[in-house]
Design a protein around this motif. Structure first.
Motif, PDB file in Angstrom:
ATOM      1  N   VAL A  31       0.706  -0.914   0.235  1.00  0.00           N
ATOM      2  CA  VAL A  31       0.082   0.547   0.120  1.00  0.00           C
ATOM      3  C   VAL A  31       0.600   1.186   0.140  1.00  0.00           C
ATOM      4  O   VAL A  31       0.564   2.206  -0.347  1.00  0.00           O
ATOM      5  N   GLU A  32       2.061   1.396   0.493  1.00  0.00           N
ATOM      6  CA  GLU A  32       2.694   2.450   0.370  1.00  0.00           C
ATOM      7  C   GLU A  32       4.415   2.135  -0.203  1.00  0.00           C
ATOM      8  O   GLU A  32       4.615   0.798  -0.861  1.00  0.00           O
ATOM      9  N   ARG A  33       5.055   3.050  -0.461  1.00  0.00           N
ATOM     10  CA  ARG A  33       6.548   3.481  -0.834  1.00  0.00           C
ATOM     11  C   ARG A  33       7.152   2.506  -0.270  1.00  0.00           C
ATOM     12  O   ARG A  33       7.355   2.711   0.719  1.00  0.00           O
ATOM     13  N   GLY A  34       8.305   0.982  -0.368  1.00  0.00           N
ATOM     14  CA  GLY A  34       8.581   1.079   0.128  1.00  0.00           C
ATOM     15  C   GLY A  34       8.069  -0.550   0.651  1.00  0.00           C
ATOM     16  O   GLY A  34       9.262  -1.718   1.156  1.00  0.00           O
ATOM     17  N   ASP A  35       6.528  -0.487   0.395  1.00  0.00           N
ATOM     18  CA  ASP A  35       6.150  -2.019   0.821  1.00  0.00           C
ATOM     19  C   ASP A  35       6.922  -3.008  -0.642  1.00  0.00           C
ATOM     20  O   ASP A  35       6.507  -2.513  -1.651  1.00  0.00           O
ATOM     21  N   PHE A  36       6.870  -4.230   0.491  1.00  0.00           N
ATOM     22  CA  PHE A  36       7.168  -5.253  -0.979  1.00  0.00           C
ATOM     23  C   PHE A  36       7.226  -6.704  -0.624  1.00  0.00           C
ATOM     24  O   PHE A  36       6.988  -6.937   0.302  1.00  0.00           O
ATOM     25  N   VAL A  37       6.590  -7.404  -1.531  1.00  0.00           N
ATOM     26  CA  VAL A  37       6.378  -9.001  -1.603  1.00  0.00           C
ATOM     27  C   VAL A  37       7.602  -9.899  -1.711  1.00  0.00           C
ATOM     28  O   VAL A  37       8.911  -9.669  -3.295  1.00  0.00           O
ATOM     29  N   TRP A  38       8.399 -10.418  -1.091  1.00  0.00           N
ATOM     30  CA  TRP A  38       9.464 -11.786  -1.942  1.00  0.00           C
ATOM     31  C   TRP A  38       8.586 -12.855  -1.568  1.00  0.00           C
ATOM     32  O   TRP A  38       8.498 -13.388  -0.393  1.00  0.00           O
ATOM     33  N   VAL A  39       8.908 -13.788  -2.315  1.00  0.00           N
ATOM     34  CA  VAL A  39       8.766 -15.330  -2.683  1.00  0.00           C
ATOM     35  C   VAL A  39       9.784 -15.753  -2.821  1.00  0.00           C
ATOM     36  O   VAL A  39      10.446 -15.453  -4.107  1.00  0.00           O
ATOM     37  N   GLY A  40      10.290 -16.679  -2.421  1.00  0.00           N
ATOM     38  CA  GLY A  40      11.453 -17.509  -2.639  1.00  0.00           C
ATOM     39  C   GLY A  40      11.153 -18.750  -2.717  1.00  0.00           C
ATOM     40  O   GLY A  40      10.268 -19.913  -2.503  1.00  0.00           O
ATOM     41  N   LEU A  41      11.854 -19.510  -4.019  1.00  0.00           N
ATOM     42  CA  LEU A  41      11.493 -20.794  -4.903  1.00  0.00           C
ATOM     43  C   LEU A  41      12.558 -21.755  -4.990  1.00  0.00           C
ATOM     44  O   LEU A  41      13.670 -20.871  -5.054  1.00  0.00           O
ATOM     45  N   TYR A  42      12.546 -22.729  -4.482  1.00  0.00           N
ATOM     46  CA  TYR A  42      14.078 -24.102  -4.990  1.00  0.00           C
ATOM     47  C   TYR A  42      13.397 -24.820  -5.752  1.00  0.00           C
ATOM     48  O   TYR A  42      12.792 -25.576  -5.607  1.00  0.00           O
ATOM     49  N   ASP A  43      13.884 -24.990  -7.089  1.00  0.00           N
ATOM     50  CA  ASP A  43      13.813 -25.578  -7.581  1.00  0.00           C
ATOM     51  C   ASP A  43      12.288 -25.692  -8.278  1.00  0.00           C
ATOM     52  O   ASP A  43      11.804 -27.117  -7.783  1.00  0.00           O
ATOM     53  N   PRO A  44      11.691 -24.801  -8.511  1.00  0.00           N
ATOM     54  CA  PRO A  44      10.696 -24.792  -9.281  1.00  0.00           C
ATOM     55  C   PRO A  44       9.736 -25.904 -10.042  1.00  0.00           C
ATOM     56  O   PRO A  44      11.385 -26.069 -10.706  1.00  0.00           O
ATOM     57  N   THR A  45       8.834 -26.650  -9.681  1.00  0.00           N
ATOM     58  CA  THR A  45       8.510 -27.342 -11.217  1.00  0.00           C
ATOM     59  C   THR A  45       8.393 -25.964 -11.983  1.00  0.00           C
ATOM     60  O   THR A  45       7.942 -25.179 -11.625  1.00  0.00           O
ATOM     61  N   ASP A  46       7.518 -26.266 -13.299  1.00  0.00           N
ATOM     62  CA  ASP A  46       7.628 -25.565 -14.882  1.00  0.00           C
ATOM     63  C   ASP A  46       6.009 -24.944 -13.872  1.00  0.00           C
ATOM     64  O   ASP A  46       5.687 -24.380 -13.757  1.00  0.00           O
TER      65      ASP A  46
END
Length: 326
Positions: A31-46
Motif C-alpha cells: 500500500v505504500e512506497r517501500g512495501d514489497f513482496v518477497w517470494v522464494g522458490l527452490y528448484d520449482p516445477t514448471d
C-alpha cells in the motif's frame, strides 16, 4: 517448491493470514512506497514457476532462463522489471572441488521473486539480516537484491580462502625435498579456479552499474551498499587472478624440478654404469682365452687384475662423488 514468502511493510515483515502461495493477496498488501513482496522458490516445477510468472507478470524470456539452471551471471531489464542471475559457490575440501548453484532474481516495483538451484545457495541468512535491519529493509526490493548479492559474494570469499590454502599446500609440495607428483592436483585446482572466475567476473558489470545507481528500477539510495559488494567482488577477482598465476608458476616449477630430477637420475645411472664398465673391461680382456697372452702363465696375473679392478672402481667413485654425480 516455495521456501518462503512474505510481505514487508514499513521495513518489517507482516504476519500472513492466508496461504503463502496466494500471490494476489500478497500483492494487495502493498500500500505504500517501500512495501514489497518477497517470494522464494527452490528448484520449482514448471507449474509452480508458471503460477508465479502469471501472478507477477514476469517476462517469458526471463522465466525460461530461470527454469534452466545454467545461466551466465547477468542483469537484464524487461519492461518494468529486472532479471538478475548470480552463481553460488561452495567448496568440498575432500575433493578439492568447487560446486556451483544458481540464484535468479525477478525484481519489480513491489516484488522480489528468488529462484534457487543447487544445494549451496540458501538465502535464509539474507532474509534474517534484512528482517533484523529495518533501516535497510525500508529501501524496498532494492534491499532484498543487496542482501542476496552480499550473501553470494561473501560465499565467494569463503571459497577463495579455501583455494588459497590448497595453493599454499601445492607450493610447499612443489618446493619440498621429497619427490612429489603435483601435476594432477595443480590441474584440478586450475579447473576449480576457472569455475570461480566464471561466477565472479561476469557479475562485476551488474554490480558496478548498481553501485553507480544507474540501474532502472533500483533505488539510487542503495548505491553505497552495492559499492561495498562491488569492492568485495573486485578483491575476489584479484585473488582469483593471482591464484591462477601462482598455479601456473607452480606447474612450471614442477616441470623444471622433474627435469632436474631426471637429469640427476641419469647422472647416477651413468656413474653406476661407469663403475661397472671398467672392471667388466678388465675382466673381459683377461677372460679372452687366447693361447699366446703373456699374462696367462704369469703367477701374479690374477691378483694384478683384481687390484686393477678395485683401484679403477675406487678412482671412479671418488671422481663421481666430487663431481656431484653420486
Amino acid at each position: 517448491m516455495i521456501v518462503d514468502s512474505a510481505l514487508y511493510r514499513r521495513g518489517r515483515r507482516t504476519t500472513l493470514d492466508h496461504a503463502s502461495a496466494d500471490y494476489q493477496h500478497l500483492r494487495e498488501g502493498v500500500v505504500e512506497r517501500g512495501d514489497f513482496v518477497w517470494v522464494g522458490l527452490y528448484d520449482p516445477t514448471d507449474a509452480e514457476l508458471a503460477d508465479v510468472a502469471a501472478a507477477f507478470d514476469l517476462h517469458p524470456l526471463a522465466v525460461e532462463d530461470a527454469a534452466n539452471s545454467h545461466q551466465r551471471p547477468k542483469l537484464d531489464h524487461y519492461d518494468d522489471s529486472l532479471f538478475l542471475v548470480l552463481k553460488t559457490l561452495w567448496y568440498v575440501d575432500e575433493d578439492d572441488a568447487v560446486e556451483t548453484g544458481e540464484i535468479n532474481l525477478f525484481v519489480g516495483r513491489d516484488f522480489v521473486v528468488s529462484v534457487r538451484h543447487g544445494q549451496g545457495s540458501h538465502l535464509q541468512a539474507a532474509r534474517s539480516y534484512l528482517e533484523s535491519t529495518q533501516s535497510v529493509l525500508e529501501h524496498g526490493p532494492t534491499s532484498a537484491v543487496y542482501a542476496v548479492c552480499d550473501t553470494v559474494v561473501d560465499g565467494y570469499t569463503d571459497v577463495i580462502n579455501e583455494l588459497q590454502i590448497d595453493v599454499d599446500e601445492i607450493e610447499s609440495s612443489v618446493f619440498s625435498t621429497a619427490r612429489t607428483n603435483d601435476a594432477e592436483r595443480i590441474y584440478t585446482l586450475k579447473r576449480e579456479i576457472a569455475e570461480v572466475r566464471r561466477a565472479v567476473l561476469p557479475l562485476q558489470d551488474p554490480m558496478r552499474r548498481a553501485s553507480e545507481g544507474s540501474v532502472p528500477g533500483m533505488e539510487p539510495e542503495g548505491a553505497p551498499f552495492f559499492r561495498d559488494v562491488l569492492d568485495h567482488l573486485n578483491r575476489a577477482a584479484e585473488v582469483v587472478h593471482d591464484l591462477d598465476d601462482l598455479l601456473s608458476t607452480a606447474f612450471s616449477a614442477h616441470l623444471a624440478r622433474v627435469s632436474v630430477q631426471q637429469n640427476d637420475d641419469m647422472r647416477k645411472i651413468s656413474a653406476g654404469i661407469g663403475l661397472v664398465a671398467v672392471p667388466t673391461l678388465i675382466a673381459g680382456v683377461y677372460g679372452m682365452n687366447f693361447r699366446y697372452m703373456p699374462e696367462l702363465d704369469w703367477r701374479l696375473g690374477y691378483p694384478l687384475a683384481m687390484v686393477m679392478m678395485v683401484a679403477f672402481s675406487i678412482a671412479l667413485l671418488v671422481f663421481f662423488k666430487k663431481s656431484g654425480w653420486l
